[in-house]
Design an enzyme around this catalytic site. Structure first.
Site, PDB file in Angstrom:
ATOM      1  N   HIS A  34      18.287  16.640  51.190  1.00 20.53           N
ATOM      2  CA  HIS A  34      19.230  17.349  50.309  1.00 20.53           C
ATOM      3  C   HIS A  34      19.850  18.552  51.018  1.00 20.53           C
ATOM      4  O   HIS A  34      20.126  19.581  50.396  1.00 20.53           O
ATOM      5  CB  HIS A  34      18.561  17.762  48.987  1.00 20.53           C
ATOM      6  N   GLY A 121      16.911   0.079  46.311  1.00 16.35           N
ATOM      7  CA  GLY A 121      16.353   1.143  45.473  1.00 16.35           C
ATOM      8  C   GLY A 121      15.091   1.759  46.043  1.00 16.35           C
ATOM      9  O   GLY A 121      14.255   2.262  45.297  1.00 16.35           O
ATOM     10  N   SER A 122      14.936   1.727  47.366  1.00 15.75           N
ATOM     11  CA  SER A 122      13.696   2.257  47.935  1.00 15.75           C
ATOM     12  C   SER A 122      13.951   3.481  48.805  1.00 15.75           C
ATOM     13  O   SER A 122      13.074   3.930  49.527  1.00 15.75           O
ATOM     14  CB  SER A 122      13.010   1.176  48.763  1.00 15.75           C
ATOM     15  N   SER A 126      20.133   1.126  51.355  1.00 16.38           N
ATOM     16  CA  SER A 126      20.718  -0.211  51.282  1.00 16.38           C
ATOM     17  C   SER A 126      22.206  -0.100  50.955  1.00 16.38           C
ATOM     18  O   SER A 126      23.024  -0.845  51.512  1.00 16.38           O
ATOM     19  CB  SER A 126      19.994  -1.053  50.235  1.00 16.38           C
ATOM     20  N   SER A 127      22.590   0.836  50.092  1.00 18.94           N
ATOM     21  CA  SER A 127      24.006   0.952  49.713  1.00 18.94           C
ATOM     22  C   SER A 127      24.868   1.317  50.912  1.00 18.94           C
ATOM     23  O   SER A 127      25.924   0.720  51.132  1.00 18.94           O
ATOM     24  CB  SER A 127      24.237   2.029  48.644  1.00 18.94           C
ATOM     25  N   ASP A 171      23.608   9.106  55.115  1.00 23.54           N
ATOM     26  CA  ASP A 171      23.240   7.685  55.187  1.00 23.54           C
ATOM     27  C   ASP A 171      24.315   6.865  55.890  1.00 23.54           C
ATOM     28  O   ASP A 171      24.027   6.030  56.750  1.00 23.54           O
ATOM     29  CB  ASP A 171      23.012   7.139  53.775  1.00 23.54           C
TER      30      ASP A 171
HETATM   31  C1  GLA Z   1      20.495  10.290  49.501  1.00 19.24           C
HETATM   32  C2  GLA Z   1      21.947  10.648  49.763  1.00 19.24           C
HETATM   33  C3  GLA Z   1      22.103  11.462  51.040  1.00 19.24           C
HETATM   34  C4  GLA Z   1      21.149  12.652  51.046  1.00 19.24           C
HETATM   35  C5  GLA Z   1      19.727  12.227  50.682  1.00 19.24           C
HETATM   36  C6  GLA Z   1      18.800  13.396  50.504  1.00 19.24           C
HETATM   37  O1  GLA Z   1      20.034   9.428  50.482  1.00 19.24           O
HETATM   38  O2  GLA Z   1      22.727   9.472  49.868  1.00 19.24           O
HETATM   39  O3  GLA Z   1      23.414  11.868  51.203  1.00 19.24           O
HETATM   40  O4  GLA Z   1      21.615  13.676  50.211  1.00 19.24           O
HETATM   41  O5  GLA Z   1      19.705  11.462  49.478  1.00 19.24           O
HETATM   42  O6  GLA Z   1      18.549  14.006  51.703  1.00 19.24           O
END
Ligand code: GLA
Length: 384
Positions: A34, A121-122, A126-127, A171
């Site tokens: 985060h 969802g883990s 995946s998205s 991600d």
């Molecule tokens: C998810 C979000 C990322 C990041 C993380 C937490 O994976 O897609 O952008 O904020 O949570 O670090």
């Protein structure tokens, strides 16, 4: 990763055309949670779970999207793609297409097959892997070549603006730009990065608590709002602070009392996490694994207690790992509220670690976990 020869024959059988095939990995974040949307630091690695995308042109002006995972195909008019999400798995590829179209790329007709083994969802993205695989496949067909960071940004926009999930850049960035056997320290302010080699004797053991994690709506969005509210308080005194990336623990000491108790705690996590993440990258680069493990433990405590983004099961998974031989460091990875823990483990102990952790966790929670020994993989690319 799934077998691309099988994937090719599935595409040919369904669409009667030879596909070009692309792959985009999921990711595990070693530290820096985060912090991305606060323009801070993250240190993820791409992993050997991925989404395959196969694409072939069509002459009928349609876009067909088939998901092997869902066993479902949907057809759209290329000239009239949906402009809003419908809470369906096609939102992710359609969001990418809408974003590409918004960048001035007219969508031709094509057949797109998707097949992934990133557990859904883990917390392993995946998205993002579906988005990046789709973006590479479609731009490949169009003959457009976007650099990795541009590709990542457009996929993030698809998720923010089309799917409606307020994720940061981590991600999509690591899926597009990962490097084999390396983690990547990413500065989410300017997307500059440094590679940190993961030594050959270290395994990435990813332990799925089996508690589902979701970032669309819910707690993720609440946390992000609390972080932004804390930043606004600091900015009212120090206007040069645009994101918590610019703030210090000293700012919290001075103005924390103007924040709600939750905002204060969330901000403390983000501010200290940024410092830990940079320190962790330095530790990894100089192969100081005990320091890296210490920082991961501190990060988990902060994520669990200040950010309150863990859950009983993830705390148990981290706790139970502590006394197992070979552990270097363990923490909950990803968006939080379930999902997976990342355990850095001496390769020579990885298999016993995997077995023992599974037994302990099942004994403690009554849930049978999925535990995978993974390696850091390269970023998205064309396979054939
Ligand atoms: C998810 C979000 C990322 C990041 C993380 C937490 O994976 O897609 O952008 O904020 O949570 O670090």
């Amino acid at each position: 990763m799934h077998d691309s020869a099988i994937f090719r024959s599935m595409h040919v059988a369904r669409f009667e055309a030879e596909p070009a095939i692309y792959v985009a990995p999921g990711r595990v974040n070693l530290i820096g949670e985060h912090t991305d949307y606060a323009e801070g630091f993250v240190m993820p690695a791409a992993i050997n779970f991925a989404t395959l995308a196969g694409i072939s042109p069509r002459g009928d002006g349609k876009i067909a999207i088939f998901s092997e995972n869902y066993g479902q195909v949907r057809y759209f008019d290329a000239a009239e793609l949906p402009s809003a999400a419908s809470k369906h798995w096609t939102d992710y590829p359609l969001g990418v297409m809408a974003t590409l179209a918004g960048m001035g790329n007219a969508m031709p007709g094509f057949s797109l097959s998707l097949w992934g083994d990133v557990p859904l969802g883990s917390g392993l993205s995946s998205s993002a892997s579906v988005e990046v695989a789709t973006a590479l496949a479609v731009t490949g067909l169009l003959g457009v070549d976007y650099a990795g960071p541009v590709l990542a940004r457009l996929c993030q926009r698809a998720e923010n603006e089309f799917v409606g999930a307020s994720c940061g850049i981590m991600d999509q960035f690591i899926s597009a730009n990962g490097a084999k056997d390396h983690a990547l320290l990413l500065d989410c302010r300017d997307l500059s990065f440094k590679l940190a080699p993961i030594p050959g004797h270290v395994a990435l053991v990813i332990a799925n608590t089996m508690v589902k994690h979701a970032i669309a709506g819910g707690e993720y969005t609440t946390r992000r709002a609390e972080v932004e509210a804390a930043c606004a308080v600091i900015a009212s005194h120090r206007p040069e602070v645009r994101f918590l990336r610019d703030a210090t623990v000293g700012d919290l000491e001075k103005w924390g009392h103007e924040m709600t108790p939750n905002s204060l705690k969330r901000a403390r996590h983000v501010i200290t996490e940024n410092v830990r993440t940079v320190a962790a990258a330095e530790a990894l680069i100089r192969s100081d694994l005990s320091e890296l493990g210490r920082l991961m433990a501190e990060a988990h405590t902060s994520y669990s207690q200040d950010f309150e983004a863990s859950c009983e099961e993830a705390d148990a998974m981290v706790e139970l790992a502590q006394d197992l031989p070979g552990l270097i460091g363990a923490r909950l990875t990803g968006g939080g509220f379930g999902g997976c823990t990342i355990n850095l483990v001496e390769q020579s102990h990885a298999i016993q670690f995997q077995e023992r952790l599974a037994e302990l966790y099942a004994g403690h929670t009554g849930i049978v976990p999925h535990i995978h020994i993974c390696c850091a993989s390269g970023g998205a690319h064309r396979l054939e």
